[in-house]
Motif scaffolding. Structure first.
Motif, mmCIF file in Angstrom:
data_model
loop_
_atom_site.group_PDB
_atom_site.id
_atom_site.type_symbol
_atom_site.label_atom_id
_atom_site.label_comp_id
_atom_site.label_asym_id
_atom_site.label_seq_id
_atom_site.Cartn_x
_atom_site.Cartn_y
_atom_site.Cartn_z
ATOM 1 N N ILE A 191 0.811 -1.230 0.000
ATOM 2 C CA ILE A 191 0.000 0.000 0.000
ATOM 3 C C ILE A 191 0.841 1.276 0.000
ATOM 4 N N LYS A 192 2.154 1.115 0.016
ATOM 5 C CA LYS A 192 3.000 2.319 -0.068
ATOM 6 C C LYS A 192 2.580 3.179 -1.257
ATOM 7 N N ASP A 193 2.430 2.529 -2.390
ATOM 8 C CA ASP A 193 2.079 3.256 -3.606
ATOM 9 C C ASP A 193 0.771 4.024 -3.406
ATOM 10 N N ARG A 194 -0.179 3.356 -2.864
ATOM 11 C CA ARG A 194 -1.485 3.973 -2.657
ATOM 12 C C ARG A 194 -1.405 5.128 -1.655
ATOM 13 N N LEU A 195 -0.672 4.870 -0.560
ATOM 14 C CA LEU A 195 -0.589 5.895 0.488
ATOM 15 C C LEU A 195 0.166 7.125 0.028
ATOM 16 N N TYR A 196 1.234 6.877 -0.725
ATOM 17 C CA TYR A 196 2.103 7.987 -1.104
ATOM 18 C C TYR A 196 1.572 8.749 -2.316
ATOM 19 N N CYS A 197 1.074 7.968 -3.286
ATOM 20 C CA CYS A 197 0.833 8.565 -4.592
ATOM 21 C C CYS A 197 -0.619 8.921 -4.880
ATOM 22 N N SER A 198 -1.541 8.253 -4.196
ATOM 23 C CA SER A 198 -2.945 8.587 -4.451
ATOM 24 C C SER A 198 -3.239 9.949 -3.838
ATOM 25 N N GLY A 199 -4.386 10.484 -4.232
ATOM 26 C CA GLY A 199 -4.795 11.764 -3.667
ATOM 27 C C GLY A 199 -4.960 11.633 -2.158
ATOM 28 N N GLU A 200 -4.606 12.693 -1.455
ATOM 29 C CA GLU A 200 -4.582 12.635 0.002
ATOM 30 C C GLU A 200 -5.916 12.154 0.573
ATOM 31 N N LYS A 201 -7.011 12.613 0.014
ATOM 32 C CA LYS A 201 -8.310 12.209 0.541
ATOM 33 C C LYS A 201 -9.043 11.270 -0.416
ATOM 34 N N SER A 202 -8.268 10.600 -1.280
ATOM 35 C CA SER A 202 -8.900 9.644 -2.189
ATOM 36 C C SER A 202 -9.394 8.447 -1.381
ATOM 37 N N VAL A 203 -10.391 7.764 -1.916
ATOM 38 C CA VAL A 203 -10.928 6.630 -1.173
ATOM 39 C C VAL A 203 -9.886 5.524 -1.054
ATOM 40 N N GLU A 204 -9.031 5.378 -2.084
ATOM 41 C CA GLU A 204 -7.980 4.354 -2.011
ATOM 42 C C GLU A 204 -7.088 4.588 -0.791
ATOM 43 N N ARG A 205 -6.734 5.844 -0.606
ATOM 44 C CA ARG A 205 -5.821 6.157 0.499
ATOM 45 C C ARG A 205 -6.551 6.085 1.836
ATOM 46 N N LEU A 206 -7.730 6.667 1.890
ATOM 47 C CA LEU A 206 -8.470 6.658 3.161
ATOM 48 C C LEU A 206 -8.841 5.242 3.586
ATOM 49 N N SER A 207 -9.126 4.400 2.592
ATOM 50 C CA SER A 207 -9.450 3.011 2.909
ATOM 51 C C SER A 207 -8.268 2.348 3.620
ATOM 52 N N ALA A 208 -7.085 2.518 3.055
ATOM 53 C CA ALA A 208 -5.883 1.936 3.679
ATOM 54 C C ALA A 208 -5.624 2.562 5.042
ATOM 55 N N GLN A 209 -5.777 3.880 5.107
ATOM 56 C CA GLN A 209 -5.531 4.551 6.400
ATOM 57 C C GLN A 209 -6.503 4.071 7.472
ATOM 58 N N SER A 210 -7.731 3.818 7.066
ATOM 59 C CA SER A 210 -8.716 3.331 8.026
ATOM 60 C C SER A 210 -8.267 1.997 8.612
ATOM 61 N N VAL A 211 -7.714 1.143 7.748
ATOM 62 C CA VAL A 211 -7.198 -0.135 8.237
ATOM 63 C C VAL A 211 -6.044 0.113 9.201
ATOM 64 N N LEU A 212 -5.138 0.975 8.791
ATOM 65 C CA LEU A 212 -3.985 1.252 9.657
ATOM 66 C C LEU A 212 -4.445 1.766 11.020
ATOM 67 N N TYR A 213 -5.418 2.623 10.973
ATOM 68 C CA TYR A 213 -5.916 3.204 12.222
ATOM 69 C C TYR A 213 -6.521 2.124 13.125
ATOM 70 N N LEU A 214 -7.423 1.335 12.540
ATOM 71 C CA LEU A 214 -8.077 0.286 13.341
ATOM 72 C C LEU A 214 -7.056 -0.690 13.907
ATOM 73 N N VAL A 215 -6.135 -1.095 13.038
ATOM 74 C CA VAL A 215 -5.132 -2.065 13.478
ATOM 75 C C VAL A 215 -4.267 -1.466 14.587
ATOM 76 N N LEU A 216 -3.839 -0.242 14.388
ATOM 77 C CA LEU A 216 -2.937 0.374 15.367
ATOM 78 C C LEU A 216 -3.600 0.493 16.737
ATOM 79 N N VAL A 217 -4.791 1.069 16.766
ATOM 80 C CA VAL A 217 -5.458 1.296 18.043
ATOM 81 C C VAL A 217 -5.685 -0.009 18.788
ATOM 82 N N LYS A 218 -6.142 -1.005 18.067
ATOM 83 C CA LYS A 218 -6.446 -2.275 18.722
ATOM 84 C C LYS A 218 -5.179 -3.038 19.077
#
Length: 917
Positions: free
Chosen positions: A733-760
Motif C-alpha cells: 500500500i505504499k504506492d497507494r498511500l504515497y501517490c494517491s490523492g490525500e483524501k482519495s478513497v484508495e488512500r483513506l481506505s488503507a488509512q482506516s485499516v492502519l488506524y483500526l489495526v494500530l489502536v487495537k
RNA sequence: GGGCCUAUAGCUCAGUUGGCUAGAGCGCACGCCUGAUAAGCGUGAGGUCGUUAGUUCAAUUCUAACUAGGCCCA
C-alpha cells in the motif's frame, strides 16, 4: 530533467522517534505514572468491575533483585495488566517476607561482634532496619521494570498487624490440637551450647574413628530369617565414624533393593551388601566365602542384638542407604541424625538422645554416663573390642561440620522442638483432597505437590532464633501443662497489634495472663515462657490470612498464585497446610509455576560461573521493555534461558514492532478518524482482507492472555507485524498511500485499516510492552488522553467474508511464486527493484486462471511490479524487464503517459496532480 | 540416591487423538531498494525431532532404559 515530485506525495510523517531510547524514556514514563496516579485512575475506572483476586508471594527482603525475581514479577504484571484490560478490577498488593535467619546473619556480619552484646530488642531493630532498607531497594528495582501496583502500601510480614496475625494463626493451630512438642536432631555446638542452622555450619577436614561393628541377628526369630542365613548365627556389619552414637543405636537400615551376602568366616557369618563386599573384606582383613544371597527387603523389621546393651535394634528399609561406602547396613540412631530421625518416625522408634547440651552423656546412661562424647569414642571402641563386636578400627579424614563461630566440631543432637502434626484431624488426607480441587498450571504441579504432602514429615515450626514471631506459649512451672487460656492469647495478640511481636520478649509474658490465673491442672501460679520463634515459612504461609479477605478488592481465596516451581515445597505448600488447618480449604483456585532462569547454555546462573545477568544491567543497557519482551517470548512453564545474545535478539524484535508502529502512526498523519474513516463495506477488498486477518488475531491473543500462554501472544503479534503487515500489506500500500490523492478513497481506505489495526494492536500489546503502548497512545490521542492501561481489550469487530480470505490467501501464494521469479531475474542483473519488471503469468488450471483474471487490474499493485499480464498456458511466470520510461512521480513504468504540465506522468499521477492545482 | 520435569534448525517456539517431502519468526548468507533509511524488501542455506531399544503397516508423537540439564528432597 523532470521536476521533483516528492512534495506532491503523502509520505509518512511523525515525531514518534525511531530510536526508542528506552533507558532514559522508561524512567520518565514511570515518573509520569506516579505523578498522575495511574494505578489509582485504573482502580477508579474499574470501581464497579468484577474483582480478579490475585495474591503476591512475598520475596525475601534481602539483597538486590535477580533475574528470577524479574521473571516472576513481570509475569505477574502481565497477568495484572491483561486482567485489567479484560475488564476486571485487579488489586495488586506486593509483599515482602521480612523475618528469618538470612537477615539475622547479614546483620551479624554487618555489625560484627558488637551485635553479640545487644539485647534482643536492639538486635531486632537492626534486623528491621535491614529489611526496610532492602524493601526500599527492591521496590525501586521492581518499579523500574514497569510493574503496576500499590507500591505505597505493600504488605510486610514484620508489620505489627501481620505479626499479630501470624501469632493468631499459630494459636489457632495450637488450640485446634495440631501443635505438639517433640524431639528432632539438629546440628549442635557443644561449646556454644546452641543449635545451628545449615547456613551457620562450616565443613572442614576432621579426623574421626572409623569402625566396623557386628550386630548379631536375634536368634529367637530364626524362623523369619532369609533362607541363606538359617543355618548360622549371623551378624549384620555396620560402619560408622561416630562410635559415640552407638549407645543411641536403635536400628539398622538396609536398602530394600540391594542384594546382601552372607560371608562365612572360620568362626562367624557376616552380612553386608554385595556391592560393598570387596571393600569390606579389604578394609577389615576378614576372609571367607559367600554362603548365600538375599534382598534387603527380607530384613524388614527383623531384630538384632545391640553390641553392648541388653536391647534390640530393629532392621528397617531406607532408600538413602548407599552402595558407595560402608557396608550397606547403616547404623541408625534417631536422636543423632537427620535420616535416622526420619526412619525413626516411620518405624515408631524413640528419638533417643542420651547426650546433654554440653556434649556429655547423661548421668544415668549405663557404661558412659557423664562422659564427653568425643572423649567417649575410644572407650566405646574398647568396649566393642571386649565384646568381640569390633571387626576393625582405624582413622579417617573427611569433611565434617564445624561451628562457624567457635570452629569446633558439631554433633547431631535431638532437641525439643514444636511441630505441626500432619495426621491430626486428617490434615494430610484433607490437604491431598484439596490439591485435587486446585488447577495446577502446568498440570504436573499437582503430582509434585501431592507427592510432597503425601510423604513429608511433621512440620517443625520452632527456631532457636530472635528475628521472628515468638511461639507465644506458657507452661506451668510445676506440672509442665501448657496454658490454653483464650483471654491470655487475646491479650498477647492485642499487644502485638499495638507494639509488634517484640512484646513477648519485653517482660515476663506471664503478665498477659488474666489476673490470678492459676494452672487449671495443678493450681500452679508460676509459668515459663517459650523463647523460640516460628519458622519463617509459617509467616509467609499465613499471608492468605493476613492479607486476603481484609479488603473487598483482595478477597479470600485467591484466584491465582504465581511463583517459581520451587514453591511447591515452599509457599504453595505451607499456605495450603495453614489454610487447611484454619479454613479447611486451599487459599488458591489455581496455581501457576514458572521455571528457573538459566544462562544461554542452559546452565544455572552463578557468580562463580560469571554468567549472571542482573536485571539492573538489562534495564541499563536495553530497557525494561526488552526484558519484558523476553519474558513474553519464552515458555515460562519450563526453565528459561537468558544471555546477552538473547537480549539482543529481543532488542531487534522490539525495534521491528516499534518501527511498524511508527510507520502506522506516520501514515496516519493528517488522518482524522471522525471524518476520514471509511466504513468496512466500502473499503478496498485487500484492505478488508487485512482487517479480517487482524480480526482473527484478536480473539487468539485475548484467549492466550486468558490461558496465561504469553509466548503465543509474542509470536502472533510479532508475526503479524513482520509477515502480514510489514512485508506484505504495508509494502503494497505504499504506492497507494504515497501517490494517491490525500483524501482519495484508495488512500483513506488503507488509512482506516492502519488506524483500526494500530489502536487495537496497542491495547493487545499493552500488558507486555506498557511503555511503548503508552508512548504510541500519546501520539495518537495526545498526552492528556485517558490512559491506554485502563482501556479494555478489543473484540472481533467485523464480519469476515471467508471467500475474500480464501481468494487473497491464494493470491499471496501466487505472489510468492512471482517473487521467486523476480529474484531470479534480479540475480541475472536484468532488473533491480521490482517496478522495473512486467510479469506474465500463464496458468492452466481454470480456477486459478479465472481468479487471476478477476484481479488482473490490481495485480501490479499486489506484486509491486509495473505491469502484469495473465495468460492461459504452461509457463508459470515470466519476468519481462521494462525498458520504457518510468513515471517521475510514482516510479511505475506505465503503458502510456499523459501530459501534465511540463512532464509526462502516468495517468493516475497526472490525475492526482491535476486535482492538486 | 529419591520425587517432579525438560530435550524439535544457531536462537525462541509450532507441530491437533501416531499417518504426505517436520513448519514459523529471528539470526546467518547473498542480493535489491534509497519516498519507513542507524529503516524497508526479496531469495537461500540450516534439522538422523537428545541417544538406544521396543510396540506398530507406520513413531518427533506411545513405552522403557540411558545421557544431559533444572527444581525439590536426601
Amino acid at each position: 530533467m523532470s521536476k521533483d515530485y516528492k512534495d506532491s506525495l503523502c509520505l509518512p510523517k511523525t515525531q514518534f522517534p525511531m530510536k526508542a531510547n528506552l533507558t532514559t524514556r522508561e524512567p520518565q514514563i514511570i515518573e509520569k505514572w506516579e505523578k498522575e496516579g495511574l494505578y489509582g485512575k485504573i482502580m477508579e475506572a474499574r470501581k464497579d468491575a468484577p474483582v480478579f483476586a490475585f495474591h503476591d508471594g512475598p520475596p525475601y527482603a534481602n539483597g538486590h533483585i535477580h533475574l528470577g525475581h524479574a521473571l516472576n514479577k513481570i509475569l505477574k504484571d502481565i497477568v495484572v495488566r491483561s486482567r485489567i484490560l479484560m475488564g476486571n478490577k485487579v488489586y495488586y498488593r506486593p509483599g515482602w517476607d521480612c523475618h528469618g535467619l538470612p537477615i539475622e546473619l547479614a546483620v551479624e556480619k554487618e555489625h560484627g561482634k558488637k551485635v553479640h552484646g545487644l539485647d534482643i530488642h536492639e538486635f531486632r531493630n537492626f534486623c528491621k532496619g535491614y529489611a526496610e532498607k532492602y524493601i526500599d531497594i527492591q521496590r525501586e528495582e521492581f518499579k523500574r521494570l514497569g510493574l503496576l501496583g500499590d507500591w505505597e502500601n505493600p504488605y510486610r510480614t514484620m508489620e505489627f498487624d501481620y505479626e499479630a496475625e501470624i501469632a493468631r494463626s499459630f494459636i489457632e493451630c495450637f488450640l485446634k490440637g495440631y501443635v505438639y512438642k517433640g524431639l528432632k536432631p539438629v546440628q549442635w555446638c557443644i561449646r556454644c551450647q546452641t543449635a545451628l542452622a545449615e547456613a551457620e555450619v562450616e565443613y572442614e577436614d576432621h579426623a574421626s574413628p572409623s569402625v566396623y561393628v557386628a550386630f548379631p541377628f536375634e536368634v529367637e526369630e530364626r524362623a523369619k530369617w532369609p533362607e541363606a542365613l538359617k543355618g548360622f548365627d549371623a551378624s549384620a556389619v555396620i560402619w560408622t565414624t561416630t562410635p559415640w552414637t552407638l549407645p543411641a543405636n536403635l536400628a539398622i537400615a538396609f536398602h530394600p533393593d540391594f542384594t546382601y551376602v552372607a560371608i562365612k568366616t572360620k568362626d562367624r557369618v557376616y552380612v553386608v551388601a554385595e556391592e560393598l563386599m570387596e571393600i569390606f573384606l579389604r578394609e577389615t582383613g576378614v576372609s571367607g566365602t559367600v554362603e548365600g544371597k538375599f534382598k534387603g527387603k527380607e530384613l524388614d523389621r527383623l531384630y538384632f542384638r545391640h553390641p553392648f546393651y541388653d536391647r534390640k535394634s530393629v532392621g528397617l528399609l531406607a532408600q538413602y542407604v548407599t552402595s558407595e561406602q560402608g557396608t550397606g547396613c547403616v547404623h541408625t540412631a534417631p536422636g543423632h541424625g537427620q535420616e535416622d530421625f526420619i526412619s525413626g518416625l516411620k518405624y515408631g522408634l524413640e528419638i533417643l538422645c542420651p547426650v546433654d547440651g554440653k556434649g556429655n552423656f547423661v548421668e544415668d546412661l549405663p557404661l558412659f554416663g557423664g562422659q564427653n562424647v568425643f572423649e567417649a569414642n575410644q572407650k566405646v571402641i574398647q568396649l566393642l573390642k571386649d565384646k568381640h563386636a569390633l571387626l576393625k578400627s582405624s582413622t579417617v579424614h573427611h569433611s565434617y561440620p564445624h561451628c562457624w563461630r567457635c570452629k569446633n566440631p558439631l554433633i547431631f543432637r535431638a532437641t525439643k522442638q514444636w511441630f505441626i502434626s500432619l495426621e491430626h484431624d486428617n490434615l494430610r488426607r484433607r490437604s491431598l483432597e484439596a490439591i485435587e480441587k486446585v488447577q495446577w498450571i502446568p498440570a504436573w504441579g499437582r503430582n509434585r505437590i501431592y507427592g510432597m504432602i503425601e510423604n513429608r514429615p511433621d512440620w517443625c515450626l520452632s527456631r532457636q532464633r530472635k528475628w521472628g514471631v515468638p511461639i507465644t506459649l506458657l507452661s506451668c512451672d510445676k506440672c509442665g501443662e501448657w496454658v490454653k487460656d483464650r483471654k491470655f492469647f487475646d491479650n498477647v495478640v492485642k499487644a502485638m497489634e499495638e507494639r509488634g511481636a517484640g512484646v513477648w520478649f519485653e517482660a515476663d509474658p506471664s503478665g498477659f495472663l488474666p489476673e490470678n490465673f492459676a494452672c487449671p491442672k495443678c493450681g500452679g501460679k508460676k509459668f515459663n515462657a517459650e523463647q523460640d520463634i516460628l519458622d519463617v515459612w509459617f509467616d509467609s504461609g499465613v499471608s492468605h490470612k493476613a492479607v486476603l479477605g481484609k479488603n473487598p478488592d483482595l478477597p479470600w481465596p485467591s484466584e491465582l498464585y504465581l511463583e517459581g516451581s520451587d514453591q511447591h515445597r515452599g509457599w504453595f505448600h505451607t499456605s495450603l497446610l495453614t489454610s487447611m488447618i484454619l479454613d479447611d480449604k486451599a487459599p488458591y483456585k489455581s496455581v501457576i509455576t514458572h521455571g528457573f532462569t538459566l544462562d544461554g547454555q542452559g546452565r544455572k546462573m552463578a557468580k562463580s560461573m560469571g554468567n549472571v545477568i542482573p536485571p539492573s544491567e538489562v534495564t541499563k543497557k536495553y530497557g525494561a521493555e526488552v526484558l519484558r519482551l523476553w519474558v513474553s517470548m519464552v515458555d515460562y512453564r519450563d526453565d528459561v534461558r537468558l544471555s546477552w545474545d538473547l537480549l539482543n535478539q529481543n532488542a531487534e524484535a522490539y525495534m521491528k514492532i516499534r518501527n511498524t508502529i511508527r510507520y502506522l502512526i506516520g501514515n496516519l498523519n493528517g488522518f482524522d478518524p471522525e471524518k476520514d474513516k471509511v466504513p468496512v463495506e466500502k473499503m478496498l477488498e485487500m484492505d478488508r482482507y487485512i482487517l479480517y486477518l487482524f480480526n482473527r488475531l484478536i480473539p487468539k491473543v485475548v484467549k492466550a492472555y486468558d490461558d496465561y500462554a504469553f509466548h503465543i501472544i509474542n509470536r502472533e503479534l510479532l508475526q503479524f507485524c513482520t509477515v502480514t503487515l510489514s512485508s506484505f500489506y504495508l509494502d503494497i500500500i505504499k504506492d497507494r498511500l504515497y501517490c494517491s490523492g490525500e483524501k482519495s478513497v484508495e488512500r483513506l481506505s488503507a488509512q482506516s485499516v492502519l488506524y483500526l489495526v494500530l489502536v487495537k494492536m496497542l491495547k493487545l500489546m499493552a500488558p507486555i510492552l506498557p511503555f511503548t503502548a503508552e508512548e504510541a497512545w500519546g501520539y495518537l490521542y495526545g498526552e492528556n488522553a485517558a490512559p491506554i492501561h485502563a482501556e479494555v481489550f478489543p473484540e472481533a469487530f467485523v464480519e469476515e467474508d471467508p471467500a475474500v480470505i480464501e481468494r487473497w490467501d491464494k493470491l499471496r501464494e501466487v505472489r510468492e511464486t512471482v517473487n521467486k521469479a523476480l529474484e531470479t531475474s534480479r540475480q541475472k542483473g536484468e532488473i533491480g527493484k521490482s517496478l522495473e519488471a512486467k510479469v506474465v503469468i500463464s496458468v492452466k488450471d481454470g480456477g486459478a486462471l479465472s481468479l487471476l483474471k478477476q484481479y488482473e487490474k490490481i495485480l501490479p499493485e499486489v506484486f509491486i511490479v509495473s505491469q502484469v499480464e495473465v495468460l492461459e498456458g504452461e509457463d508459470p511466470v515470466v519476468v519481462v524487464p521494462l525498458e520504457g520510461a518510468k513515471c517521475p512521480r510514482c516510479w511505475n513504468v506505465p503503458v502510456g503517459f499523459v501530459k501534465a504540465g511540463e512532464d509526462e506522468l502516468c495517468p493516475r499521477c497526472a490525475e492526482v496532480i491535476s486535482k492538486l492545482s
